[in-house]
Design a protein around this motif. Structure first.
Motif, PDB file in Angstrom:
ATOM      1  N   LEU A  30     -76.360  42.151 -49.331  1.00 12.86           N
ATOM      2  CA  LEU A  30     -75.424  41.445 -50.212  1.00 12.86           C
ATOM      3  C   LEU A  30     -76.147  41.004 -51.478  1.00 12.86           C
ATOM      4  O   LEU A  30     -75.542  40.498 -52.404  1.00 12.86           O
ATOM      5  CB  LEU A  30     -74.853  40.219 -49.490  1.00 12.86           C
ATOM      6  N   GLY A  31     -77.424  41.167 -51.484  1.00  7.60           N
ATOM      7  CA  GLY A  31     -78.250  40.791 -52.620  1.00  7.60           C
ATOM      8  C   GLY A  31     -79.652  41.240 -52.299  1.00  7.60           C
ATOM      9  O   GLY A  31     -79.891  41.860 -51.264  1.00  7.60           O
ATOM     10  N   ASP A  32     -80.586  40.917 -53.185  1.00  7.28           N
ATOM     11  CA  ASP A  32     -81.947  41.372 -52.954  1.00  7.28           C
ATOM     12  C   ASP A  32     -82.558  40.757 -51.699  1.00  7.28           C
ATOM     13  O   ASP A  32     -83.384  41.375 -51.039  1.00  7.28           O
ATOM     14  CB  ASP A  32     -82.845  40.980 -54.138  1.00  7.28           C
ATOM     15  N   ASP A  33     -82.144  39.551 -51.387  1.00  4.47           N
ATOM     16  CA  ASP A  33     -82.812  38.817 -50.318  1.00  4.47           C
ATOM     17  C   ASP A  33     -81.780  38.210 -49.396  1.00  4.47           C
ATOM     18  O   ASP A  33     -81.919  37.060 -48.947  1.00  4.47           O
ATOM     19  CB  ASP A  33     -83.692  37.724 -50.931  1.00  4.47           C
ATOM     20  N   TYR A  34     -80.779  39.009 -49.109  1.00  6.06           N
ATOM     21  CA  TYR A  34     -79.592  38.429 -48.507  1.00  6.06           C
ATOM     22  C   TYR A  34     -78.781  39.603 -47.974  1.00  6.06           C
ATOM     23  O   TYR A  34     -78.553  40.583 -48.661  1.00  6.06           O
ATOM     24  CB  TYR A  34     -78.904  37.677 -49.648  1.00  6.06           C
ATOM     25  N   ARG A  35     -78.453  39.553 -46.725  1.00  4.16           N
ATOM     26  CA  ARG A  35     -77.754  40.688 -46.133  1.00  4.16           C
ATOM     27  C   ARG A  35     -76.864  40.196 -45.004  1.00  4.16           C
ATOM     28  O   ARG A  35     -77.022  39.085 -44.522  1.00  4.16           O
ATOM     29  CB  ARG A  35     -78.768  41.701 -45.591  1.00  4.16           C
ATOM     30  N   TRP A  36     -75.966  41.027 -44.578  1.00  7.11           N
ATOM     31  CA  TRP A  36     -75.202  40.673 -43.397  1.00  7.11           C
ATOM     32  C   TRP A  36     -75.164  41.858 -42.453  1.00  7.11           C
ATOM     33  O   TRP A  36     -75.519  42.974 -42.802  1.00  7.11           O
ATOM     34  CB  TRP A  36     -73.821  40.127 -43.728  1.00  7.11           C
ATOM     35  N   SER A  37     -74.709  41.561 -41.253  1.00 11.31           N
ATOM     36  CA  SER A  37     -74.673  42.548 -40.188  1.00 11.31           C
ATOM     37  C   SER A  37     -73.420  42.297 -39.362  1.00 11.31           C
ATOM     38  O   SER A  37     -73.101  41.152 -39.082  1.00 11.31           O
ATOM     39  CB  SER A  37     -75.884  42.380 -39.265  1.00 11.31           C
ATOM     40  N   SER A  43     -78.105  36.935 -42.930  1.00 11.27           N
ATOM     41  CA  SER A  43     -79.508  36.567 -42.968  1.00 11.27           C
ATOM     42  C   SER A  43     -79.907  36.440 -44.432  1.00 11.27           C
ATOM     43  O   SER A  43     -79.506  37.265 -45.252  1.00 11.27           O
ATOM     44  CB  SER A  43     -80.367  37.671 -42.354  1.00 11.27           C
ATOM     45  N   TYR A  44     -80.644  35.399 -44.722  1.00  9.87           N
ATOM     46  CA  TYR A  44     -81.160  35.292 -46.089  1.00  9.87           C
ATOM     47  C   TYR A  44     -82.646  34.941 -46.004  1.00  9.87           C
ATOM     48  O   TYR A  44     -83.088  34.238 -45.101  1.00  9.87           O
ATOM     49  CB  TYR A  44     -80.371  34.287 -46.935  1.00  9.87           C
ATOM     50  N   ARG A  45     -83.368  35.476 -46.954  1.00 11.98           N
ATOM     51  CA  ARG A  45     -84.818  35.297 -46.911  1.00 11.98           C
ATOM     52  C   ARG A  45     -85.221  33.890 -47.295  1.00 11.98           C
ATOM     53  O   ARG A  45     -84.598  33.251 -48.137  1.00 11.98           O
ATOM     54  CB  ARG A  45     -85.516  36.287 -47.846  1.00 11.98           C
ATOM     55  N   VAL A  46     -86.278  33.446 -46.649  1.00 17.33           N
ATOM     56  CA  VAL A  46     -86.813  32.112 -46.867  1.00 17.33           C
ATOM     57  C   VAL A  46     -88.185  32.283 -47.502  1.00 17.33           C
ATOM     58  O   VAL A  46     -89.039  32.988 -46.960  1.00 17.33           O
ATOM     59  CB  VAL A  46     -86.917  31.379 -45.511  1.00 17.33           C
ATOM     60  N   SER A  47     -88.376  31.682 -48.663  1.00 21.30           N
ATOM     61  CA  SER A  47     -89.693  31.786 -49.289  1.00 21.30           C
ATOM     62  C   SER A  47     -90.632  30.698 -48.796  1.00 21.30           C
ATOM     63  O   SER A  47     -91.845  30.890 -48.759  1.00 21.30           O
ATOM     64  CB  SER A  47     -89.572  31.742 -50.812  1.00 21.30           C
ATOM     65  N   ALA A  48     -90.072  29.561 -48.403  1.00 18.74           N
ATOM     66  CA  ALA A  48     -90.920  28.480 -47.892  1.00 18.74           C
ATOM     67  C   ALA A  48     -90.079  27.527 -47.062  1.00 18.74           C
ATOM     68  O   ALA A  48     -88.913  27.284 -47.363  1.00 18.74           O
ATOM     69  CB  ALA A  48     -91.570  27.718 -49.046  1.00 18.74           C
ATOM     70  N   VAL A  49     -90.675  27.013 -46.006  1.00 14.68           N
ATOM     71  CA  VAL A  49     -90.067  25.916 -45.249  1.00 14.68           C
ATOM     72  C   VAL A  49     -90.681  24.655 -45.838  1.00 14.68           C
ATOM     73  O   VAL A  49     -91.875  24.398 -45.676  1.00 14.68           O
ATOM     74  CB  VAL A  49     -90.379  26.034 -43.746  1.00 14.68           C
TER      75      VAL A  49
END
Lengths: 318, 318, 318, 318
Positions: free
Chosen positions: C14-21, D21-27
């Motif tokens: 859905l974006g560079d760092d964002y997806r769905w399943s 799901s979305y990517r996490v760069s830092a917690v």
């Protein structure tokens, strides 16, 4: 099941169309060097995991096995190992295992990335003592350049704990016939022993790099003893090539290995390795033996430029 | 990389907080029985994959290795195997390997699920011939009931190719001391050999079921020979326990194994197994050996009810 | 929860760092043309889903909403729509909605990919009747070339149901000032109406393409009416630009829209659209209104070459 | 693309068979209370994200929109809002928006979880000033108990910023007819206004809770004005129900709303809301209007026990 609520997964490719994910309970520390990103995360599956550029380097659950198999076979086969050179090994666990050998007087460990070695010295508690051991001489530089600069016959054992040759980085040059014959062979003292972690060695993967590393070493040295063990966090069997420079040297049997473990190593017992274990691992299965026997490729400085993704920087620098 | 565009992933748990995913290029066939869902999918990583209830059962890439290690060791150790009983094995590959032994006159294969055996007979081309072999007697029924109903001393070799005992299904009862002593031991002819696939046997996983299956077998039979091999699609080392009912029987050495392979098996060569391979795999590593030595649990019909998720149906039926 | 066991997921960015399943219960049909891969899958979340190159094109759950909003506003605003041109729309649902208008005498639908239109005619049962309707003239060719080749003033309504201009394909050219002024404007009969699906129009996404499509259309036509609606399977609000070529035309109020729906459309009721709905959707929120007001970019044939990933083929062809 | 190497994904279910799901760069920070886990993570897609028990609560990218729509409509419709009660809202953003109204003299915010409010006061920099505002009275307790304990007619506006009624927690009781009639109605001063965030309100989701919250409110209050807006990080249109207790009150038109925004609110402009925006959002689409019109369910204290996963604790406590 998880004791924490968030579904935070670290995902890593195991192949082009194949990947795995393991849950992360906490990101403990993160850093970044000019070379790579360094992270230490905690996981319910593997315990603490060290990541370089997001890829698993080692885990609390099984790094001991990988490192015992890398370090103790070469040192146990040497009659009296005093001086050891480690190429790479920034995590500190290789040095830690070397320093358990009472005969060892000096360990020169050369890892390019000071951020990684500082990070591991601080955060990997199992390895903290090794980083402080007065016998360890840690140099943050190119492992090849430092080895070339050493006096000839300086080391009893040289350990290659580097990234795989085809990973696209400059490591390829440290797996070539030229490097082995002109540098490694020369810097080893008489009766010196060399070992290289040698990549995946499963029956499906052994032709990726393991067989070519083996055949390259055989083209230079009189005796090369391969062995392999499944390492869960590498998701494959992992290969090693143990190299004798003296044609008189032969692999020890289980009893002799057990006796030397007893005599020479401090803080016993070892977790994974004993004589019977190593003798078993040296019995490669038929598929892997066939791959080694059939391999014709030899890594040379020259063909780096034809290998996809490997040695690019080195080749470009010529 | 993929030759198809859609990012269709089959995901499977490898642990509570740990899973993997591999891409699926096509769902070739799907079916459903009263017991489970059956699918055959194609994948770039593993080739064709058979799924039962969404879990990998076997893959084109490595099923040969699993099945050679399950079938040939017991048959090669028997002086003259004529009658073989397979518990489970619905995929057909176990029967396929058994039928390569020229001495074999009858194979009784009992798998509960006719939908699975029909599906595999039709779609798994490697196994089609085995399903049609006149020496194969395929029965879709409970493997225990059929074995109990057989005349005593009926079989030279019995092969247990069942789901793990703790998977929550009724398989637990086929791993108990009672079953081994009252059924398996009685149905084997003198000098008969039994083998059980015995679950994960890695240094991190060998205490899940492998060590208890081993100790249960040792409590019944005079000689139990464990061995293990990494199977990539199982993502672990996999364990087997080979059982001799005659205390005179001993494991063959590499040379004797190679000789029997040559004499007895058709369509040579074997892909993975030879004498040296099996001899190597019998040398378990120190961690696994220690686990086997220390294991005190024995699976009994009675303690099924105390084992989480196992034998629930069986226990309830008492 | 799923009624099937396998965990088969279709994953989409859905974006560079964002997806769905979303889980797939069955892959119903798959095909491949020279342009793309076509799949029809069944899912518990969306019902049947049409995929082009693995990307969701439309779902049983919400395609009706997308297509009602694309088709009925232009046709309802036209006094008497008889001839309609559809650019793209290979799925057939756009034609299906157009054909519900009793006034329509001919629909020319031009979609480049015959494999897709054949596939949809056969497998998308909702659209099967539309593909067979004698008023539909389906041409598998380039939508621009066919429109240029048509006589001037041929169509009452032109509908652009194409991929977004920045998707990297050749669609960019069908969103340019030149195309709108030299082709669309000329091929519309007096009082003709044009509509373009115009990409994501959420408050976070409206500056990606929606605002530039709008400003390009405003640079050519006297009146452009934007509206947007959240489409769940697109995971965003979706934008449309409705274009009047006659400055006298004005958006209808809710009552007039409802009256025309009643008079003109067969198989009532509509599922989603009525007068109040459309009047509400025309009230864009402040962020989107601001984006439209501030947009200065106009898509021209010339600047295609400077737009990352867009118009590459077209530019290269010059 | 990511500026960091590790592929760390936060995964959240959007439905039974549907997740993102979305990517996490830092917690950035993590904490845990007796009620829940609290995390603040940084992401390339959403900026900073607040998680409660691993579920997105709000994101830097769009929390402003959610909160403007929750707070300003009730306050703008009140002639002179001085005292405001917030149920929940621990993040602090609801209070932040309330405090922008110059007329407001006291805001009582009651959130059960002190760990959350302390965490947000410290780490959510946008809301730090609100937590320190002397007009804010923050109480960590049960929102219902505190409201019951307040003097009758204490508040001009009551804002319900709670978890959805069917989320399985105790929030269900704060969405019932009894609570609205016996507590909310009584604690509002004459002319008082109530608003409830009311869950997903898309055309596919509006029957989950939105329609029943609306019908419950209509069963108690003379005038209930629903509206909805797509919130990207909620992956759906989100619903609100604005409640007038005085039958004379009517929704303001766009001009009146704009005038009051101008007069009453500090630090203008608002980011998302203005008169036209709200007027548009009040025009619900046909599917949602139909769902509201047809809904017959009313949440009562009594039927909690029959609603799966809701009000379990409350019912058990009776």
């Amino acid at each position: 099941m998880a004791e924490y609520a968030k579904r935070l997964w670290l995902e890593e490719d195991l192949g082009d169309d194949y990947r795995w994910s393991y849950r992360v309970s906490a990101v403990l520390f993160s850093g970044r060097s000019e070379y790579q990103e360094v992270d230490l995360v905690d996981t319910p599956t593997w315990g603490k995991v060290l990541l370089l550029d997001g890829k698993m380097q080692s885990t609390e659950a099984d790094e001991q096995v990988y490192h015992e198999l890398l370090v103790h076979p070469p040192l146990l086969h040497h009659p009296n190992p005093k001086r050891v050179y480690i190429m790479g090994g920034g995590e500190g666990a290789t040095a830690r295992e070397v320093l358990r050998h009472r005969s060892v007087e000096e360990v020169v460990m050369v890892d390019i990335d000071k951020v990684v070695t500082d990070f591991c010295a601080e955060h990997l508690h199992r390895n903290t003592a090794a980083f402080k051991d007065p016998r360890l001489k840690l140099i943050n530089d190119d492992a090849r350049a430092q080895l070339e600069a050493a006096a000839d016959a300086s080391f009893d054992v040289i350990i290659s704990d580097l990234a795989d040759p085809l990973d696209g980085g400059p490591c390829y040059q440290l797996y070539t016939q030229e490097f082995y014959s002109k540098v490694v062979a020369r810097k080893l003292a008489p009766g010196g022993i060399f070992i290289a972690q040698s990549g995946p060695a499963g029956f499906l993967s052994c032709r990726e790099v393991f067989s070519a590393i083996h055949s390259t070493l055989r083209s230079v040295f009189p005796s090369v003893v391969p062995y392999a063990q499944h390492i869960p966090s590498f998701c494959d069997a992992w290969g090693y090539n143990l190299v004798f420079t003296d044609p008189q040297q032969v692999p020890l049997d289980a009893e002799a290995l057990d006796a030397r473990i007893e005599e020479r190593i401090s803080n016993l017992p070892l977790h994974f390795l004993d004589g019977q274990t190593l003798v078993g691992l040296r019995q490669l299965n038929k598929v892997v033996r066939k791959a080694l026997a059939e391999e014709t490729e030899i890594y040379t400085a020259d063909n780096a430029r034809f290998i996809h993704g490997a040695g690019v920087k080195a080749a470009a620098a010529n």
